[in-house]
Design an enzyme around this catalytic site. Structure first.
Site, short mmCIF file in Angstrom:
data_model
loop_
_atom_site.label_atom_id
_atom_site.label_comp_id
_atom_site.label_asym_id
_atom_site.label_seq_id
_atom_site.Cartn_x
_atom_site.Cartn_y
_atom_site.Cartn_z
N LYS A 1 2.24 10.43 11.26
CA LYS A 1 1.08 10.05 12.08
C LYS A 1 0.27 11.29 12.47
O LYS A 1 -0.96 11.25 12.50
CB LYS A 1 1.55 9.27 13.32
CG LYS A 1 2.10 7.89 13.00
CD LYS A 1 1.05 6.99 12.35
CE LYS A 1 1.51 5.54 12.26
NZ LYS A 1 0.49 4.65 11.67
N SER B 1 -0.76 7.40 16.14
CA SER B 1 0.27 6.97 17.10
C SER B 1 0.47 8.04 18.17
O SER B 1 0.28 9.24 17.90
CB SER B 1 1.60 6.75 16.39
OG SER B 1 2.62 6.52 17.35
N ALA C 1 5.67 12.66 12.44
CA ALA C 1 5.02 13.70 11.64
C ALA C 1 3.98 13.11 10.70
O ALA C 1 2.90 13.68 10.50
CB ALA C 1 6.07 14.47 10.85
N ASN D 1 -4.38 0.43 8.56
CA ASN D 1 -3.48 0.07 9.65
C ASN D 1 -2.01 -0.03 9.24
O ASN D 1 -1.12 0.11 10.07
CB ASN D 1 -3.93 -1.28 10.24
CG ASN D 1 -2.97 -1.79 11.30
OD1 ASN D 1 -2.90 -1.22 12.40
ND2 ASN D 1 -2.22 -2.83 10.98
N TYR E 1 8.33 9.67 11.03
CA TYR E 1 7.23 8.76 11.36
C TYR E 1 6.19 9.49 12.21
O TYR E 1 4.99 9.45 11.92
CB TYR E 1 7.78 7.53 12.09
CG TYR E 1 6.72 6.65 12.71
CD1 TYR E 1 5.98 5.77 11.93
CD2 TYR E 1 6.46 6.70 14.08
CE1 TYR E 1 5.01 4.96 12.51
CE2 TYR E 1 5.50 5.89 14.66
CZ TYR E 1 4.77 5.02 13.87
OH TYR E 1 3.80 4.22 14.44
N VAL F 1 0.81 -1.23 0.00
CA VAL F 1 0.00 0.00 0.00
C VAL F 1 0.84 1.28 0.00
O VAL F 1 0.28 2.37 -0.06
CB VAL F 1 -1.02 0.02 1.16
CG1 VAL F 1 -2.05 -1.09 1.01
CG2 VAL F 1 -0.34 -0.05 2.52
P1 NAD Z 1 3.85 -4.66 12.74
O1 NAD Z 1 5.16 -4.32 12.17
O2 NAD Z 1 3.74 -5.82 13.69
O3 NAD Z 1 2.80 -4.91 11.58
C1 NAD Z 1 2.77 -4.10 10.44
C2 NAD Z 1 1.90 -4.75 9.40
O4 NAD Z 1 1.91 -3.91 8.25
C3 NAD Z 1 2.38 -6.11 8.92
O5 NAD Z 1 1.26 -6.94 8.72
C4 NAD Z 1 3.07 -5.81 7.58
O6 NAD Z 1 3.01 -6.88 6.69
C5 NAD Z 1 2.23 -4.66 7.11
N1 NAD Z 1 2.90 -3.81 6.14
C6 NAD Z 1 4.09 -3.16 6.28
N2 NAD Z 1 4.36 -2.47 5.17
C7 NAD Z 1 3.33 -2.69 4.31
C8 NAD Z 1 3.04 -2.25 3.01
N3 NAD Z 1 3.86 -1.44 2.35
N4 NAD Z 1 1.89 -2.68 2.42
C9 NAD Z 1 1.05 -3.50 3.08
N5 NAD Z 1 1.27 -3.93 4.33
C10 NAD Z 1 2.40 -3.53 4.93
O7 NAD Z 1 3.34 -3.32 13.41
P2 NAD Z 1 2.18 -3.01 14.46
O8 NAD Z 1 2.82 -2.60 15.73
O9 NAD Z 1 1.13 -4.04 14.45
O10 NAD Z 1 1.64 -1.66 13.78
C11 NAD Z 1 0.37 -1.52 13.22
C12 NAD Z 1 0.05 -0.04 13.12
O11 NAD Z 1 0.06 0.54 14.42
C13 NAD Z 1 1.07 0.75 12.29
O12 NAD Z 1 0.39 1.75 11.56
C14 NAD Z 1 1.94 1.39 13.36
O13 NAD Z 1 2.55 2.57 12.90
C15 NAD Z 1 0.91 1.65 14.43
N6 NAD Z 1 1.46 1.85 15.77
C16 NAD Z 1 2.13 0.85 16.39
C17 NAD Z 1 2.65 1.08 17.66
C18 NAD Z 1 3.39 0.02 18.43
O14 NAD Z 1 3.97 0.36 19.49
N7 NAD Z 1 3.42 -1.22 18.00
C19 NAD Z 1 2.47 2.33 18.26
C20 NAD Z 1 1.76 3.32 17.60
C21 NAD Z 1 1.25 3.06 16.35
#
Ligand code: NAD
Length: 258
Positions: free
Chosen positions: A168, A150, A166, A92, A164, A66
């Site tokens: 979000k 985030s 920014a 997501n 990152y 994506v």
């Molecule tokens: P993760 O790395 O475990 O999972 C990320 C997912 O995104 C995976 O399924 C991966 O295959 C998919 N992905 C990555 N690049 C992609 C692309 N170009 N096209 C399609 N899919 C893609 O991360 P997570 O912690 O589950 O994060 C999920 C969301 O939550 C993200 O947007 C992340 O920024 C946000 N977030 C996470 C945290 C945290 O502490 N884990 C905190 C704040 C926000």
């Protein structure tokens, strides 16, 4: 609760692991029709789909990167071909890409971070818009777009994560414009803003480091992906949140209180 999610068509980007996968599971348990998406086909796809399809809903895997705008369009097309429309979109997919302090940021890094975290959500939403509008008109309720922000969108992010953070913050902001101009289409836009969750996102930290960081939060620990999932159900359900739009819901164990 969440009874109205049964049969709803839900597209969740970046959902092969972590917070996204926990959301897929929660929607499947609610009886929804869900597309799990990732860039690459997971090695254990057959077993994962078999498990997910035993939860009460219907789950398919649709691969797409994506961060590539053309693939955002083909992902939406593939979803609509499979399920006939879209009721709920969860943007997501996201991630750090890498950690680079300001002096090291170049155009390629800027593009990679913003393409994955900001442009992806905009492009998938753009392509999904007519389908979300049609679904809302058809069933007389609202369709739902959920962004994943985030805590970094408020704080600016940790070391090397300024871009990152920014990106979000950009998500937290852009939904305001979409609310202003697309509420008339029967679409609600809300953001789930996680704090620090124990996923592959933090693979650069060992367990001791995670425990130490978590101890500094009021809840005393990192969040677990399944603790974020119910907030997606809430914003997806018209019965629960039909009059809620343009909001950011912080799921962060008290880590940051805007
Ligand atoms: P993760 O790395 O475990 O999972 C990320 C997912 O995104 C995976 O399924 C991966 O295959 C998919 N992905 C990555 N690049 C992609 C692309 N170009 N096209 C399609 N899919 C893609 O991360 P997570 O912690 O589950 O994060 C999920 C969301 O939550 C993200 O947007 C992340 O920024 C946000 N977030 C996470 C945290 C945290 O502490 N884990 C905190 C704040 C926000």
């Amino acid at each position: 609760m969440f009874d109205d999610l049964k049969g709803k068509r839900v597209l969740i980007t970046g959902s092969t692991q972590g917070i996204g996968l926990a959301a897929v599971e929660a929607f499947a348990r609610a009886g929804a029709k869900v597309a799990m998406n990732g860039r690459r086909t997971p090695a254990d796809l057959e077993a994962t789909l078999a498990r997910l399809n035993g939860l009460g809903g219907e789950v398919v895997f649709l691969p797409a990167d994506v961060s590539n705008s053309a693939e955002c369009g083909t992902l939406v097309e593939a979803f609509v071909e499979r399920f006939g429309g879209i009721d709920v979109l969860i943007n997501n997919a996201g991630g750090l890409v890498g950690r680079k302090p300001l002096p090291e940021i170049d155009d390629d890094f800027f593009d990679a971070v913003t393409d994955l975290n900001a442009r992806s959500a905009l492009m998938v939403t753009k392509h999904a818009l007519p389908h979300l509008k049609a679904a809302a008109a058809q069933n007389g309720t609202t369709s739902s777009v959920i962004l994943v922000g985030s805590v970094a969108g408020y704080t600016g992010g940790g070391p090397g994560a300024g871009l990152y953070g920014a990106a979000k913050a950009w998500l937290h902001n852009i939904q305001k414009n979409w609310v202003a101009f697309h509420t008339k289409d029967g679409i609600r836009f809300n953001t789930v803003s996680p704090g620090t969750f124990d996923t592959a996102f933090h693979a650069d930290k060992d367990e001791d480091t995670k425990t130490r960081i978590g101890a500094g939060f009021p809840m005393g620990r990192f969040g677990r992906p399944e603790e974020c999932a119910p907030t997606f159900l809430f914003f997806a359900s018209h019965a629960c949140s039909g009059y809620i739009t343009g909001q950011v819901l912080d799921v962060n164990g008290g880590q940051f209180m805007p």
